[in-house]
Write a protein that holds these residues in place. Structure first.
Motif, mmCIF file in Angstrom:
data_model
loop_
_atom_site.group_PDB
_atom_site.id
_atom_site.type_symbol
_atom_site.label_atom_id
_atom_site.label_comp_id
_atom_site.label_asym_id
_atom_site.label_seq_id
_atom_site.Cartn_x
_atom_site.Cartn_y
_atom_site.Cartn_z
ATOM 1 N N LEU A 1 0.833 -1.197 0.000
ATOM 2 C CA LEU A 1 0.000 0.000 0.000
ATOM 3 C C LEU A 1 0.872 1.254 0.000
ATOM 4 O O LEU A 1 0.616 2.198 -0.743
ATOM 5 N N GLY A 2 1.928 1.260 0.820
ATOM 6 C CA GLY A 2 2.829 2.401 0.860
ATOM 7 C C GLY A 2 3.533 2.620 -0.470
ATOM 8 O O GLY A 2 3.688 3.759 -0.926
ATOM 9 N N THR A 3 3.950 1.540 -1.102
ATOM 10 C CA THR A 3 4.601 1.639 -2.408
ATOM 11 C C THR A 3 3.633 2.183 -3.451
ATOM 12 O O THR A 3 3.983 3.067 -4.240
ATOM 13 N N ALA A 4 2.408 1.690 -3.436
ATOM 14 C CA ALA A 4 1.416 2.154 -4.413
ATOM 15 C C ALA A 4 1.102 3.638 -4.217
ATOM 16 O O ALA A 4 1.032 4.393 -5.186
ATOM 17 N N LEU A 5 0.923 4.063 -2.966
ATOM 18 C CA LEU A 5 0.637 5.475 -2.707
ATOM 19 C C LEU A 5 1.810 6.365 -3.096
ATOM 20 O O LEU A 5 1.622 7.446 -3.649
ATOM 21 N N GLY A 6 3.027 5.909 -2.809
ATOM 22 C CA GLY A 6 4.207 6.685 -3.178
ATOM 23 C C GLY A 6 4.345 6.837 -4.683
ATOM 24 O O GLY A 6 4.648 7.926 -5.188
ATOM 25 N N MET A 7 4.100 5.769 -5.409
ATOM 26 C CA MET A 7 4.189 5.842 -6.870
ATOM 27 C C MET A 7 3.084 6.723 -7.443
ATOM 28 O O MET A 7 3.310 7.480 -8.383
ATOM 29 N N TRP A 8 1.880 6.625 -6.867
ATOM 30 C CA TRP A 8 0.787 7.471 -7.323
ATOM 31 C C TRP A 8 1.108 8.944 -7.089
ATOM 32 O O TRP A 8 0.888 9.781 -7.959
ATOM 33 N N LEU A 9 1.651 9.252 -5.903
ATOM 34 C CA LEU A 9 1.987 10.638 -5.583
ATOM 35 C C LEU A 9 3.053 11.179 -6.537
ATOM 36 O O LEU A 9 2.961 12.314 -7.002
ATOM 37 N N GLN A 10 4.056 10.368 -6.848
ATOM 38 C CA GLN A 10 5.081 10.809 -7.796
ATOM 39 C C GLN A 10 4.476 11.093 -9.163
ATOM 40 O O GLN A 10 4.784 12.109 -9.790
ATOM 41 N N GLY A 11 3.643 10.196 -9.646
ATOM 42 C CA GLY A 11 2.995 10.409 -10.949
ATOM 43 C C GLY A 11 2.109 11.641 -10.950
ATOM 44 O O GLY A 11 2.111 12.417 -11.901
ATOM 45 N N PHE A 12 1.357 11.821 -9.861
ATOM 46 C CA PHE A 12 0.489 12.994 -9.754
ATOM 47 C C PHE A 12 1.302 14.281 -9.782
ATOM 48 O O PHE A 12 0.962 15.228 -10.494
ATOM 49 N N LEU A 13 2.391 14.324 -9.002
ATOM 50 C CA LEU A 13 3.194 15.543 -8.945
ATOM 51 C C LEU A 13 3.920 15.814 -10.264
ATOM 52 O O LEU A 13 4.049 16.971 -10.674
ATOM 53 N N LEU A 14 4.401 14.767 -10.918
ATOM 54 C CA LEU A 14 5.037 14.974 -12.224
ATOM 55 C C LEU A 14 4.028 15.513 -13.239
ATOM 56 O O LEU A 14 4.354 16.384 -14.044
ATOM 57 N N THR A 15 2.807 15.029 -13.188
ATOM 58 C CA THR A 15 1.764 15.560 -14.062
ATOM 59 C C THR A 15 1.432 16.993 -13.694
ATOM 60 O O THR A 15 1.246 17.849 -14.566
ATOM 61 N N PHE A 16 1.361 17.271 -12.386
ATOM 62 C CA PHE A 16 1.054 18.622 -11.906
ATOM 63 C C PHE A 16 2.089 19.631 -12.393
ATOM 64 O O PHE A 16 1.754 20.751 -12.756
ATOM 65 N N TYR A 17 3.361 19.226 -12.421
ATOM 66 C CA TYR A 17 4.437 20.119 -12.866
ATOM 67 C C TYR A 17 4.697 20.012 -14.369
ATOM 68 O O TYR A 17 5.715 20.503 -14.859
ATOM 69 N N HIS A 18 3.797 19.379 -15.112
ATOM 70 C CA HIS A 18 3.857 19.282 -16.578
ATOM 71 C C HIS A 18 5.155 18.636 -17.057
ATOM 72 O O HIS A 18 5.797 19.119 -17.988
ATOM 73 N N TYR A 19 5.517 17.518 -16.439
ATOM 74 C CA TYR A 19 6.719 16.785 -16.849
ATOM 75 C C TYR A 19 6.454 16.081 -18.170
ATOM 76 O O TYR A 19 5.453 15.407 -18.361
#
Length: 91
Positions: free
Chosen positions: A13-31
């Motif tokens: 669960l921690g791994t999944a949430l961490g990966m989701w957060l990274q993807g969300f933030l990269l999308t948020f910053y228009h990576y």
């Protein structure tokens, strides 16, 4: 066996949430991997500096609020030894 499954599920669960957060933030910053913009570089810097700093600060608050006395430590060590020997733990 149940304890192992619980640890494994929590880890997953921690791994999944961490990966989701990274993807969300990269999308948020228009990576965009084909062309990195200044906004994306700033975002990646924020992800590596500010987010860990905030999480560290939150963990320090919890650590300071946890009072560990000699008596509690001895009781926890005894419970661990009983658990490792397979005996029933008296909480």
């Amino acid at each position: 066996m149940q304890l192992i499954c619980t640890k494994l599920s929590t880890h997953q669960l921690g791994t999944a949430l961490g990966m989701w957060l990274q993807g969300f933030l990269l999308t948020f910053y228009h990576y965009n991997p084909n062309g990195i913009t200044n906004e994306a570089l700033v975002g990646i810097g924020n992800m590596g500096i500010y987010i860990p700093a905030v999480l560290c600060g939150v963990s320090i608050i919890f650590i300071l609020r946890y009072s560990l006395t000699e008596e509690k430590m001895n009781r926890l060590q005894k419970m661990k030894q009983e658990s490792n020997s397979g005996r029933e733990i008296d909480v």
